[in-house]
Write an enzyme that holds these catalytic residues in place. Structure first.
Site, PDB file in Angstrom:
ATOM      1  N   CYS A  34       0.814  -1.218   0.000  1.00 15.67           N
ATOM      2  CA  CYS A  34       0.000   0.000   0.000  1.00 15.67           C
ATOM      3  C   CYS A  34       0.843   1.262   0.000  1.00 15.67           C
ATOM      4  CB  CYS A  34      -0.911   0.010   1.224  1.00 15.67           C
ATOM      5  SG  CYS A  34       0.017  -0.045   2.759  1.00 15.67           S
ATOM      6  N   ASP A  36       2.423   2.506   2.516  1.00  8.28           N
ATOM      7  CA  ASP A  36       2.427   3.178   3.810  1.00  8.28           C
ATOM      8  C   ASP A  36       3.753   2.951   4.541  1.00  8.28           C
ATOM      9  OD1 ASP A  36      -0.036   4.232   3.426  1.00  8.28           O
ATOM     10  OD2 ASP A  36      -1.103   2.586   4.378  1.00  8.28           O
ATOM     11  N   CYS A  59      -2.687   2.771   7.877  1.00 12.02           N
ATOM     12  CA  CYS A  59      -4.130   2.828   8.116  1.00 12.02           C
ATOM     13  C   CYS A  59      -4.470   2.459   9.565  1.00 12.02           C
ATOM     14  CB  CYS A  59      -4.816   1.855   7.175  1.00 12.02           C
ATOM     15  SG  CYS A  59      -4.368   0.159   7.594  1.00 12.02           S
ATOM     16  N   CYS A 103      -1.019  -5.086   6.631  1.00 10.07           N
ATOM     17  CA  CYS A 103      -0.774  -3.906   7.475  1.00 10.07           C
ATOM     18  C   CYS A 103      -0.039  -4.302   8.754  1.00 10.07           C
ATOM     19  CB  CYS A 103      -2.089  -3.231   7.835  1.00 10.07           C
ATOM     20  SG  CYS A 103      -3.179  -2.997   6.429  1.00 10.07           S
TER      21      CYS A 103
END
Ligand code: FES
Length: 141
Positions: A34, A36, A59, A103
């Site tokens: 992603c 991130d 996130c 994540c």
């Protein structure tokens, strides 16, 4: 699958957030899936992680897993912290939706990266201890 109550609680009240002054090691990793980013700070005394904090552009799931991961390694030895897996963190949070598994890898890898930095600062090659920081398996599916 919805988020568990524990995930929501850690997302709403994340533990150990923020920059640390005079850390013993700092690690930063990016999530290939992603994009991130996660930064992890460690304070180490006599091989024990006495303090830990994180900052992320990830996130909510990344925030919750990092919050839980920092709680799980605080007060532990470096060896114990290196054994912490994203799976163990997810279990402690009563699970994550499958699309959010990647994540949780950010926290695990950022801890390893911060430990590697800690060793490097002492002139010790971290690779035999920490290993190559692996790419997230979930990101290849
Ligand atoms: Fe990037 Fe969760 S979507 S860390």
């Amino acid at each position: 699958m919805a988020y568990s109550a524990k995930v929501m609680e850690h997302f709403a009240n994340p533990r150990n957030v923020g920059e640390m002054k005079d850390p013993s090691g700092v690690g930063e990793v990016g999530n290939p899936k992603c994009g991130d980013i996660m930064r992890m700070y460690l304070k180490v005394e006599n091989n024990i992680i006495t303090d830990v904090s994180f900052m992320t552009f990830g996130c909510g799931a990344a925030i919750a897993t990092s919050s839980m991961a920092t709680e799980m390694i605080k007060g532990k030895t470096i060896d114990e912290a290196l054994k912490l897996t994203n799976k163990a963190v997810m279990e402690a949070l009563d699970g994550l939706p499958p699309v959010k598994v990647h994540c949780s890898v950010l926290a695990e890898q950022a801890i390893k990266s911060a430990v590697a930095d800690y060793y490097r600062r002492q002139g010790i090659d971290p690779t035999p201890i920490v290993g190559e920081i692996p790419e997230c398996e979930a990101c290849h599916v």
